[in-house]
Design an enzyme around this catalytic site. Structure first.
Site, PDB file in Angstrom:
ATOM      1  N   HIS A 308       0.423  -1.146  -0.017  1.00 48.42           N
ATOM      2  CA  HIS A 308       0.383  -0.334  -0.234  1.00 48.42           C
ATOM      3  C   HIS A 308       1.148   0.765   0.175  1.00 48.42           C
ATOM      4  O   HIS A 308       1.948   1.349   0.328  1.00 48.42           O
ATOM      5  CB  HIS A 308      -0.657  -0.009   1.557  1.00 48.42           C
ATOM      6  CG  HIS A 308      -1.781   0.514   1.214  1.00 48.42           C
ATOM      7  ND1 HIS A 308      -1.989   1.934   1.366  1.00 48.42           N
ATOM      8  CD2 HIS A 308      -3.244   0.736   0.266  1.00 48.42           C
ATOM      9  CE1 HIS A 308      -3.005   3.187   1.173  1.00 48.42           C
ATOM     10  NE2 HIS A 308      -3.951   2.104   0.694  1.00 48.42           N
ATOM     11  N   ASP A 366      -8.120  -5.304   0.346  1.00 48.66           N
ATOM     12  CA  ASP A 366      -8.667  -6.144  -0.792  1.00 48.66           C
ATOM     13  C   ASP A 366      -7.842  -7.662  -0.916  1.00 48.66           C
ATOM     14  O   ASP A 366      -8.268  -8.899  -1.351  1.00 48.66           O
ATOM     15  CB  ASP A 366      -7.701  -5.869  -2.506  1.00 48.66           C
ATOM     16  CG  ASP A 366      -8.317  -4.498  -2.898  1.00 48.66           C
ATOM     17  OD1 ASP A 366      -9.980  -4.457  -2.596  1.00 48.66           O
ATOM     18  OD2 ASP A 366      -8.062  -3.490  -3.286  1.00 48.66           O
TER      19      ASP A 366
END
Ligand code: CMC
Length: 431
Positions: A308, A366
């Site tokens: 991320h 996700d």
């Protein structure tokens, strides 16, 4: 807020320039370079905005090193556990937790706006049945500006409010219709007696031929997925919405731009890409091969659902999502599903691998959301539309915040030009 006692000094070719320092309520201090070009005649260079604050905001705060995510100050794990999606929507939009009366009114308002203009059904029918539901959503949400003329004036506060509610209320209907259209089933109208998440499951999975009862564990899991995706500060799609809106574009056009940006596999498209990757890996013994590819500089392959831009610690949303995944999988009895076994083993191996440890690559939201959505029965093509519907409230809240700012300027980045300098046109016969 500018801190009078602090400033940064830039020295350029012997000249010094004082730059104000702005102090946030949380997070790193920000050097204010707004007047830099006027004073020093230079730009700053920051492709990908890794060190640039594009706006000020009071909505969401992320501390990537601590793995902390706050909405209006409230930690995401508390909201996921104690609150629910529509309450979080109210919080994001209006800045405080609603009273019982405020919440009831808000829920009624959203529920009463879930139907879409009947003429829009024909608009759907213009798409090929095999269109990706995200393609349909970009088109249909953009087309809302052709149907809801009474909420296009961004300078009218009431119209802004109506557009916000319409977007939040109609997005599940649009996403469910995109799904139904893609599988050739009739559209299902919303039901006002169901809550937001249960209504979405009803619109996706019920058929006119038989009764469909929404399982409360599944609707709770759905609601959590919505809550965990509701907002995420100035990410790519939110920044896209803000940039589109800075020109004065109408709300539906701006949100359609956000949906288009979200679709990419480095952003919202990662949930679909992640599940497809887990299926491609197929069995636990093939994990080392894929890990080697992820580490190979000459191979563009990346482990989807890992890493991320901001979180350099466990994604706090992923923690809650993992719990939810366990609950749903226990209910549906799919613990022995091979995709899930690959996911669990991949998570374990990657978290112990020096490459992933060194680069601080943890599973992100996700990684687990795809597993839950798959277990509920959604095809992978619906994963990103579900992210889009959940993120709509974040986009809308940030859009409203931006328009309320009296200092709003059109977003217009500068560039570091590396092309040819001025040269004379050469006639075609002389080239
Ligand atoms: N697999 C393998 N290596 C990776 C991965 C990954 N998933 N992510 C980052 N790296 C490596 C990358 O190669 C780079 O290595 P080096 O320093 O040797 O060049 C280093 O880690 C830093 O990566 P980066 O690309 O500079 O980091 P970024 O902040 O630009 O990218 C990211 C963040 C999310 C785009 C990236 O981690 C990625 O592509 N992840 C996979 C896609 C994904 O899961 N996206 C969903 C994000 S969460 C949902 C959302 O908010 O949209």
């Amino acid at each position: 807020m500018a801190d009078k006692n602090k400033s940064a000094t830039l020295t350029l070719e012997g000249k010094s320039f004082e730059l104000p320092v702005l102090s946030p309520t949380a997070g790193p201090e920000v050097i204010d370079i707004r007047k830099l070009y006027a004073q020093a005649g230079v730009f700053t260079y920051d492709p990908g905005f890794t060190s640039t604050a594009s706006c000020d905001s009071t909505i969401t705060y992320i501390d990537g090193d601590e793995g902390e995510l706050l909405h209006r100050g409230y930690p995401i794990d508390q909201l996921a556990e104690k609150s629910h999606y529509l309450e979080v929507c109210f919080l994001l939009l209006y800045g405080h937790l609603p009273t019982a009366d405020e919440l009831e009114k808000f829920e009624v308002l959203v529920t009463r706006h879930t139907m879409i203009h009947e003429q829009m059904h024909y608009f759907f029918r213009g798409f090929r049945r095999d269109s990706h539901p995200m393609a349909t959503m970009v088109g249909v949400v953009g087309a809302m500006s052709a149907f809801y003329h009474d909420s296009l004036d961004i300078n009218d506060q009431h119209q802004r409010e109506v557009a916000s509610i319409r977007l939040i209320a109609k997005m599940p209907t649009i996403a469910a219709m995109a799904y139904k259209y893609s599988i050739g089933q009739p559209f299902v109208y919303p039901r006002n007696d169901l809550d937001y998440a249960a209504n979405f499951l009803h619109m996706c999975f019920s058929v006119p031929a038989e009764q469909y009862n929404v399982d409360p564990i599944l609707s709770r899991a759905m609601d959590r997925i919505f809550t965990l995706h509701a907002d995420h500060e100035q990410n790519a799609s939110t920044s896209t919405v803000r940039l589109a809106s800075s020109s004065g574009a109408n709300p539906f056009a701006c949100i359609a731009a956000g949906i288009a940006c979200l679709w990419g596999p480095a952003h919202g498209g990662a949930n679909q890409a992640c599940l497809e990757m887990l299926r491609e890996i197929g069995s636990v013994d093939r994990i080392p091969e894929y890990l080697a590819r992820a580490k190979d500089k000459n191979d563009p392959f990346r482990l989807m659902g890992f890493g991320h831009r901001v979180y350099k610690n466990f994604d706090p949303r992923a923690k809650v999502m993992k719990e939810s995944a366990d609950e749903v999988l226990a209910l549906l009895g799919v613990e022995n599903n091979p995709t899930l076994q690959v996911a669990k083993e991949l998570e374990k191996i990657a978290l112990e691998d020096p490459y992933f440890i060194e680069k601080k690559l943890y599973p992100n939201v996700d990684f687990y959301s795809g597993i839950i959505l798959d277990a509920i029965g959604f095809p992978t093509s619906m994963f990103t539309p579900i992210f889009a519907l959940a993120r709509t409230v974040g986009w809308v809240s940030q859009w409203k915040e931006q328009l309320a700012d009296p200092q709003l300027k059109i977003g217009r980045p500068r560039q570091l030009y590396l092309g040819e300098t001025s040269r004379d046109y050469v006639d075609i016969e002389n080239r």
